[in-house]
Design an enzyme around this catalytic site. Structure first.
Site, PDB file in Angstrom:
ATOM      1  N   HIS A   1       0.986  -1.135   0.171  1.00 31.68           N
ATOM      2  CA  HIS A   1       0.023   0.047  -0.079  1.00 31.68           C
ATOM      3  C   HIS A   1       0.872   1.166   0.105  1.00 31.68           C
ATOM      4  O   HIS A   1       1.537   1.427   1.066  1.00 31.68           O
ATOM      5  CB  HIS A   1      -0.900   0.003   1.217  1.00 31.68           C
TER       6      HIS A   1
ATOM      7  N   ARG B   1      -0.347   4.391  -0.814  1.00 33.09           N
ATOM      8  CA  ARG B   1      -1.001   5.241  -0.236  1.00 33.09           C
ATOM      9  C   ARG B   1      -1.133   6.496  -1.347  1.00 33.09           C
ATOM     10  O   ARG B   1      -1.878   7.598  -0.828  1.00 33.09           O
ATOM     11  CB  ARG B   1      -0.847   5.918   0.994  1.00 33.09           C
TER      12      ARG B   1
ATOM     13  N   ASN C   1      -6.440   0.605  -3.205  1.00 34.72           N
ATOM     14  CA  ASN C   1      -7.378   1.395  -2.165  1.00 34.72           C
ATOM     15  C   ASN C   1      -6.813   2.557  -1.904  1.00 34.72           C
ATOM     16  O   ASN C   1      -6.701   2.905  -0.751  1.00 34.72           O
ATOM     17  CB  ASN C   1      -7.510   0.657  -1.051  1.00 34.72           C
TER      18      ASN C   1
ATOM     19  N   ASP D   1      -8.985  -5.180  -2.760  1.00 39.24           N
ATOM     20  CA  ASP D   1      -8.150  -5.291  -1.521  1.00 39.24           C
ATOM     21  C   ASP D   1      -8.261  -4.225  -0.549  1.00 39.24           C
ATOM     22  O   ASP D   1      -8.510  -3.390  -0.713  1.00 39.24           O
ATOM     23  CB  ASP D   1      -6.534  -5.453  -1.599  1.00 39.24           C
TER      24      ASP D   1
ATOM     25  N   HIS E   1      -9.348 -10.436  -1.733  1.00 43.38           N
ATOM     26  CA  HIS E   1      -9.305 -10.401  -0.404  1.00 43.38           C
ATOM     27  C   HIS E   1     -10.394 -11.110   0.395  1.00 43.38           C
ATOM     28  O   HIS E   1     -11.565 -10.924   0.186  1.00 43.38           O
ATOM     29  CB  HIS E   1      -9.286  -8.887  -0.111  1.00 43.38           C
TER      30      HIS E   1
ATOM     31  N   HIS F   1      -3.298 -12.273   1.279  1.00 44.95           N
ATOM     32  CA  HIS F   1      -2.849 -12.639   2.735  1.00 44.95           C
ATOM     33  C   HIS F   1      -3.678 -13.866   3.556  1.00 44.95           C
ATOM     34  O   HIS F   1      -4.636 -13.795   4.126  1.00 44.95           O
ATOM     35  CB  HIS F   1      -3.354 -11.270   3.550  1.00 44.95           C
TER      36      HIS F   1
ATOM     37  N   ASN G   1      -5.959  -6.908   9.091  1.00 45.88           N
ATOM     38  CA  ASN G   1      -7.232  -7.546   8.168  1.00 45.88           C
ATOM     39  C   ASN G   1      -6.388  -8.389   7.192  1.00 45.88           C
ATOM     40  O   ASN G   1      -5.787  -7.696   6.304  1.00 45.88           O
ATOM     41  CB  ASN G   1      -7.857  -6.497   7.803  1.00 45.88           C
TER      42      ASN G   1
ATOM     43  N   ASP H   1       2.011  -7.084   2.517  1.00 44.11           N
ATOM     44  CA  ASP H   1       0.898  -6.344   3.067  1.00 44.11           C
ATOM     45  C   ASP H   1       1.314  -4.878   3.645  1.00 44.11           C
ATOM     46  O   ASP H   1       0.556  -4.523   4.850  1.00 44.11           O
ATOM     47  CB  ASP H   1      -0.325  -7.080   3.449  1.00 44.11           C
TER      48      ASP H   1
ATOM     49  N   HIS I   1       0.183   3.604   8.268  1.00 51.04           N
ATOM     50  CA  HIS I   1      -0.908   4.382   9.093  1.00 51.04           C
ATOM     51  C   HIS I   1      -0.210   5.373  10.006  1.00 51.04           C
ATOM     52  O   HIS I   1       1.051   5.331  10.111  1.00 51.04           O
ATOM     53  CB  HIS I   1      -1.805   3.543   9.841  1.00 51.04           C
TER      54      HIS I   1
HETATM   55  O1  DOR Z   1      -4.391  -4.692   7.374  1.00 49.45           O
HETATM   56  C1  DOR Z   1      -4.862  -4.418   6.424  1.00 49.45           C
HETATM   57  N1  DOR Z   1      -4.553  -2.907   6.048  1.00 49.45           N
HETATM   58  N2  DOR Z   1      -5.352  -5.307   5.491  1.00 49.45           N
HETATM   59  C2  DOR Z   1      -6.010  -4.779   4.369  1.00 49.45           C
HETATM   60  O2  DOR Z   1      -6.440  -5.710   3.730  1.00 49.45           O
HETATM   61  C3  DOR Z   1      -6.012  -3.370   3.954  1.00 49.45           C
HETATM   62  C4  DOR Z   1      -4.525  -2.659   4.406  1.00 49.45           C
HETATM   63  C5  DOR Z   1      -5.000  -1.339   4.708  1.00 49.45           C
HETATM   64  O3  DOR Z   1      -5.055  -0.742   3.526  1.00 49.45           O
HETATM   65  O4  DOR Z   1      -4.374  -0.429   5.439  1.00 49.45           O
END
Ligand code: DOR
Length: 437
Positions: free
Chosen positions: A68, A70, A100, A158, A185, A238, A284, A311, A315
């Site tokens: 990701h 971002r 995403n 995903d 997913h 995953h 997740n 994955d 954040h």
């Molecule tokens: O833990 C996760 N974070 N699982 C996911 O499928 C999405 C991801 C996210 O985009 O933060």
């Protein structure tokens, strides 16, 4: 420019190689590999760099199918510049960027923006993954031909599951027509509504709503049937349960064109790690139980789970330093992936060549990427790592903007020292392990 990586343990699963040898790169490509292949080169030769690699592993650059980045839209968490630098620091030379973002990568304009930004800001190769459905809302299919023409190598919703069976069936048919892999997913949203962690004794002790294994398992079972019906290439993101492993093993035995990935955190941690309401362990799919972890390790070792993927889900601190129920799902993974998994090699749960295969040749094969090999003529994408180097995980020193790792303070053995992309240095550790580049 010529680069000679001399005398390392060369592990190249694409050709079954595990031997002490030299790797020579010229003009950005692999030009020679073998014992003594770079013997005549001198550090003083014009346009030549000789790197002594005794005691080091020299492998194809790692390929992450699940990153990701971002960007666009959530650059406060990560962007293409920081995410690709984190990748390079972890030995990754190719990353596949999940859609995403904000906006979602569900149309060609977003795909092209990512490709262009990766060219200007990135230090590793970036392949976008497009969404399966518009806005990842699970209803209307995206224009997959357009996404592919813009540069997407796969499609996925995903972060969310393509839960509707009729939508998934059509999506598989489209993906097959356009030569794209569909990455699922697997999570039945009805069974996980409000769930915070794996459903089991730990969730009960913590008073958190549980997420049953069956929410993953029955989606995987259904998807494998639909993949058989449509003949499409299906990749499971995953995998987290022993049930998924059993289903995949049966599907592979029947020759279905499926592949699957497992993350370092599902291999190294269980739901016990959540005790104390540790939001760093909120992911997740959730961390499962020891029996699942054991099944995942065995399946990685025997190739049922052919790929490792991080994955990597950065954040901001505020999104994790809060009540468990409010915290975001995900942890960063690019900079700790390989050192963590070396623990499984040292414990003799995983052979070194299989680990490198799961990080190079297998993911390249799963998405049809020209990567993950040191074959003569291949792009000069290489990782050099010292399998014995000791270091302590300090998130403040990550190149990722994300600090959300449960491995902070953990002592690890094994560290990437040099990452080359097309023969160009993308990452190099200094004498103290600090990055030079
Ligand atoms: O833990 C996760 N974070 N699982 C996911 O499928 C999405 C991801 C996210 O985009 O933060």
């Amino acid at each position: 420019m010529r680069i000679v990586l001399r005398g390392g343990r060369v592990l190249d699963p694409s050709r079954g190689l595990d031997l002490v040898a030299d790797v020579v790169l010229e003009g950005g490509r692999v030009s020679r590999v073998g014992p003594g292949a770079g013997a005549e080169a001198r550090a003083t030769d014009r346009d030549t760099r000789v790197v002594e690699c005794a005691g080091r592993w020299v492998t194809p650059g790692f390929v992450d199918l699940h990153t990701h980045l971002r960007e666009p839209g959530q650059e406060y968490k990560e962007d293409i510049a920081s995410g690709t630098r984190a990748a390079a620091a972890g030995g990754f030379t190719t990353v596949c960027a999940m859609p995403n973002t904000k906006p979602v990568n569900d149309n060609r304009a977003v795909t092209e923006m990512i490709v262009a930004r990766a060219r200007t800001d990135g230090v590793v190769r970036v392949h976008p993954i497009g969404a399966v459905t518009r806005g990842q809302e699970g209803r209307e299919l995206t224009e997959m031909a357009d996404l592919r023409d813009g540069g997407c190598v796969a499609v996925s919703d995903d972060g969310r599951c393509v839960a509707d069976a009729a939508v998934l069936r059509r999506a598989l048919e489209y993906a097959r027509t356009f030569g794209l892999v569909l990455v699922q997913h697997a999570e039945d949203p009805i069974l996980t509504h409000g769930a915070q962690m794996h459903e089991g004794a730990v969730a009960t002790r913590l008073g958190l709503k549980g997420w049953p294994r069956v929410a993953e398992d029955h989606i995987v079972a259904r998807d494998l049937m639909l993949s058989e019906l449509t003949g499409a290439r299906y990749h499971l993101a995953h995998a987290s349960t022993r049930g998924s492993v059993a289903l995949l093993r049966a599907a592979r035995d029947r020759g279905l064109p499926v592949s699957a990935e497992v993350t370092p955190h599902h291999l190294m941690l269980t739901d016990e790690a959540v005790l104390g309401y540790r939001t760093a362990c909120k992911v997740n799919p959730p961390l499962r139980e020891e029996a699942d972890r054991e099944a995942l390790i065995a399946a990685l070792a025997d190739g049922t789970l052919d790929c490792v993927a991080t994955d990597h889900a950065p954040h901001a601190n505020l999104e994790k330093d809060c009540e468990f129920a409010e915290a975001a799902f995900g942890m960063v993974g690019l900079e700790t992936c390989v050192p963590l998994l070396l623990e499984l090699v040292r414990a003799e749960r995983l052979r070194a060549l299989r680990l490198v295969d799961a990080l190079t040749s297998a993911p390249a094969r799963a998405f049809g990427l020209a990567a993950g090999t040191l074959a003569v003529g291949a792009p000069g994408d290489v990782a050099v790592l010292d399998p014995e180097a000791l270091w302590t995980v300090e998130p403040s020193r990550f190149r990722s903007k994300g600090r959300n790792t449960p491995f902070a303070g953990r002592s690890l053995r094994g560290r990437v020292e040099l990452t080359l992309v097309g023969g160009v240095v993308a990452f190099e550790a200094g004498p103290l392990g600090d990055p030079l580049r």
